[in-house]
Design an enzyme around this catalytic site. Sequence first.
Site, mmCIF file in Angstrom:
data_model
loop_
_atom_site.group_PDB
_atom_site.id
_atom_site.type_symbol
_atom_site.label_atom_id
_atom_site.label_comp_id
_atom_site.label_asym_id
_atom_site.label_seq_id
_atom_site.Cartn_x
_atom_site.Cartn_y
_atom_site.Cartn_z
ATOM 1 N N GLY A 36 0.836 -1.198 0.000
ATOM 2 C CA GLY A 36 0.000 0.000 0.000
ATOM 3 C C GLY A 36 0.864 1.237 0.000
ATOM 4 O O GLY A 36 2.088 1.150 0.116
ATOM 5 N N ARG A 37 0.234 2.380 -0.146
ATOM 6 C CA ARG A 37 0.970 3.629 -0.042
ATOM 7 C C ARG A 37 0.048 4.725 0.425
ATOM 8 O O ARG A 37 -1.161 4.664 0.279
ATOM 9 C CB ARG A 37 1.662 4.003 -1.347
ATOM 10 C CG ARG A 37 0.755 4.240 -2.540
ATOM 11 C CD ARG A 37 1.557 4.866 -3.669
ATOM 12 N NE ARG A 37 2.631 3.998 -4.166
ATOM 13 C CZ ARG A 37 3.786 4.475 -4.650
ATOM 14 N NH1 ARG A 37 4.018 5.773 -4.689
ATOM 15 N NH2 ARG A 37 4.694 3.644 -5.115
ATOM 16 N N GLY A 38 0.677 5.737 1.020
ATOM 17 C CA GLY A 38 -0.076 6.898 1.469
ATOM 18 C C GLY A 38 0.629 8.138 0.969
ATOM 19 O O GLY A 38 1.358 8.091 -0.019
ATOM 20 N N LYS A 39 0.425 9.243 1.661
ATOM 21 C CA LYS A 39 0.962 10.513 1.173
ATOM 22 C C LYS A 39 2.498 10.541 1.177
ATOM 23 O O LYS A 39 3.116 11.006 0.239
ATOM 24 C CB LYS A 39 0.410 11.640 2.047
ATOM 25 C CG LYS A 39 0.395 12.979 1.362
ATOM 26 C CD LYS A 39 -0.357 13.990 2.205
ATOM 27 C CE LYS A 39 -0.232 15.384 1.668
ATOM 28 N NZ LYS A 39 -0.920 15.604 0.401
ATOM 29 N N PHE A 40 3.084 10.060 2.247
ATOM 30 C CA PHE A 40 4.549 10.140 2.343
ATOM 31 C C PHE A 40 5.188 8.784 2.566
ATOM 32 O O PHE A 40 6.341 8.705 2.961
ATOM 33 C CB PHE A 40 4.951 11.080 3.484
ATOM 34 C CG PHE A 40 4.421 12.466 3.310
ATOM 35 C CD1 PHE A 40 4.894 13.282 2.300
ATOM 36 C CD2 PHE A 40 3.437 12.963 4.156
ATOM 37 C CE1 PHE A 40 4.401 14.563 2.132
ATOM 38 C CE2 PHE A 40 2.941 14.242 3.996
ATOM 39 C CZ PHE A 40 3.424 15.047 2.978
ATOM 40 N N VAL A 42 5.568 4.434 1.445
ATOM 41 C CA VAL A 42 5.289 3.257 0.617
ATOM 42 C C VAL A 42 5.510 2.053 1.515
ATOM 43 O O VAL A 42 6.475 2.024 2.282
ATOM 44 C CB VAL A 42 6.256 3.174 -0.592
ATOM 45 C CG1 VAL A 42 6.010 1.891 -1.374
ATOM 46 C CG2 VAL A 42 6.083 4.362 -1.494
ATOM 47 N N VAL A 43 4.609 1.078 1.450
ATOM 48 C CA VAL A 43 4.743 -0.098 2.297
ATOM 49 C C VAL A 43 4.922 -1.320 1.404
ATOM 50 O O VAL A 43 4.134 -1.548 0.484
ATOM 51 C CB VAL A 43 3.505 -0.263 3.220
ATOM 52 C CG1 VAL A 43 3.656 -1.477 4.120
ATOM 53 C CG2 VAL A 43 3.284 0.999 4.046
ATOM 54 N N LYS A 58 7.640 -0.150 6.042
ATOM 55 C CA LYS A 58 7.036 1.147 5.710
ATOM 56 C C LYS A 58 8.160 2.157 5.525
ATOM 57 O O LYS A 58 8.866 2.494 6.481
ATOM 58 C CB LYS A 58 6.076 1.585 6.829
ATOM 59 C CG LYS A 58 5.419 2.938 6.586
ATOM 60 C CD LYS A 58 4.324 3.256 7.613
ATOM 61 C CE LYS A 58 3.713 4.626 7.350
ATOM 62 N NZ LYS A 58 2.654 5.005 8.295
ATOM 63 N N ASP A 154 -6.726 9.415 12.580
ATOM 64 C CA ASP A 154 -6.846 9.067 11.160
ATOM 65 C C ASP A 154 -7.456 7.664 11.005
ATOM 66 O O ASP A 154 -6.993 6.864 10.198
ATOM 67 C CB ASP A 154 -5.467 9.150 10.496
ATOM 68 C CG ASP A 154 -5.556 9.310 8.972
ATOM 69 O OD1 ASP A 154 -6.661 9.588 8.458
ATOM 70 O OD2 ASP A 154 -4.520 9.145 8.293
HETATM 71 P P1 ADP Z 1 0.381 6.494 5.305
HETATM 72 O O1 ADP Z 1 0.756 7.190 6.545
HETATM 73 O O2 ADP Z 1 1.212 6.941 4.152
HETATM 74 O O3 ADP Z 1 -1.102 6.483 5.011
HETATM 75 P P2 ADP Z 1 0.074 3.732 6.175
HETATM 76 O O4 ADP Z 1 0.760 3.308 7.417
HETATM 77 O O5 ADP Z 1 -1.395 3.967 6.275
HETATM 78 O O6 ADP Z 1 0.829 4.992 5.560
HETATM 79 O O7 ADP Z 1 0.337 2.655 5.051
HETATM 80 C C1 ADP Z 1 -0.176 2.827 3.740
HETATM 81 C C2 ADP Z 1 -0.915 1.561 3.327
HETATM 82 O O8 ADP Z 1 0.029 0.469 3.321
HETATM 83 C C3 ADP Z 1 -2.035 1.111 4.267
HETATM 84 O O9 ADP Z 1 -3.256 1.754 3.965
HETATM 85 C C4 ADP Z 1 -2.076 -0.385 3.991
HETATM 86 O O10 ADP Z 1 -2.769 -0.655 2.774
HETATM 87 C C5 ADP Z 1 -0.607 -0.731 3.771
HETATM 88 N N1 ADP Z 1 0.028 -1.176 5.029
HETATM 89 C C6 ADP Z 1 0.497 -0.376 6.019
HETATM 90 N N2 ADP Z 1 1.000 -1.092 7.036
HETATM 91 C C7 ADP Z 1 0.838 -2.389 6.704
HETATM 92 C C8 ADP Z 1 1.134 -3.634 7.363
HETATM 93 N N3 ADP Z 1 1.711 -3.649 8.549
HETATM 94 N N4 ADP Z 1 0.817 -4.783 6.738
HETATM 95 C C9 ADP Z 1 0.233 -4.769 5.505
HETATM 96 N N5 ADP Z 1 -0.083 -3.637 4.834
HETATM 97 C C10 ADP Z 1 0.223 -2.446 5.414
HETATM 98 MG MG MG Z 2 -2.689 5.540 5.998
#
Ligand code: ADP
Ligand code: MG
Length: 369
Positions: A36-40, A42-43, A58, A154
């Site tokens: 997954g990824r968010g604003k800042f 990548v996971v 992350k 959030d």
């Molecule tokens: P951001 O702060 O950029 O939103 P997140 O921590 O929410 O970052 O991570 C972005 C996305 O990555 C999540 O919405 C999820 O889909 C995936 N993700 C985050 N942490 C995990 C994890 N521990 N296991 C599996 N997927 C994850």
């Molecule tokens: Mg998030």
Amino acid sequence: MPDPMMNKNGMVSNIHTRIRTDPFTSNYELLGRELGRGKFAVVKKCVEKATGKEHAAKFLRKRRKGEDCRLDILNEIAVLESAKVNPYVVALHEVYETNSDIILVLECAAGGEIFNQCVADNDEAFTEKDVIRLTRQILTGVACLHRNNVVHLDLKPQNILLTSATPLGDIRIVDFGLSRRMDSVTEVREILGTPEYVAPEILNYEPISTATDMWSIGVLTYVMLTGESPFLGDSKQETFLNISQVNVDYSQDAFEGVSSLAVDFIKTLLLKNPRKRATAEECLNHPWLNGPTDPYPHLLASSLPSLDEPETSLSESEPESPAPSPELEIMGSYITCPVQGDLKTGRNAFSFPSEPFPTRPEIQQELIC
Ligand code: ADP
Ligand code: MG
């Protein structure tokens, strides 16, 4: 007593986890698959070479929009550390640092976001029984955070993950990037949120408290039960207006096949006045979550442990450039309140209670998308 390591924004910067500076890739193999990824961030999925265990890495950029955000990341780490014994918060395994990133090695929640099942077709969608079990887990996890004076800020279906999708596993709360300590009245200047899930007090620049999370849990529960986002409008302005007017569709059409107790539960949360919203502990006692059809024993949040000692840990990686996300950024001045129901309007808080949000151009200017 105020925490000397807590800054005025309620962020904590003293962490116990050892930040490793040896190369991340010496110890982990990236599986290439993006989780997954968010604003800042990548996971990505990775495997620890020494143990063969899968984790989620992350990658958080330290510089964002030309500003050093290392302290924000340390705050995220500190909150994860403080929630180590919380069974419903994702576990932090290790932390690595490179020139550009900090990498959090997290427990991998292999079932992905509950979001996927919220919007899935009928046979894959959650049943009410599933939602009861998952909501209880979310509440238990959040009650534990709130008891430790941490507010997540959030909570949304993208930040609630599952240990397994089929069979349906347990929830893990992730993304503590916006979390704050509420030990004392502090000021929060920046809120990054997703328009559909933000509480009215965020839009009105009113004090933030644990009740702000409870609003989001109301929205989450609505989405899990109906597959619809209760406040989503055709435009951001319409969404904000819906939130500000608490314009929610509780009709039988929207809640077809869902019990009236579930609707009653949501109504205890989607209340404009934060003081009137149920707390996480109160929610756990709601009849919807304790009904005769519910086969799951009631795991009382207060039976869970509180803060614990974080584990020490031990590192580098590929810098990533996450694509910009459609999230909303609200710059403003918020006062946080230590206790839900003890809200006072702060010196610097703006409040426009008498007019709906979209008619205030001065606020609109503060919303950067
Ligand atoms: P951001 O702060 O950029 O939103 P997140 O921590 O929410 O970052 O991570 C972005 C996305 O990555 C999540 O919405 C999820 O889909 C995936 N993700 C985050 N942490 C995990 C994890 N521990 N296991 C599996 N997927 C994850
Ligand atoms: Mg998030």
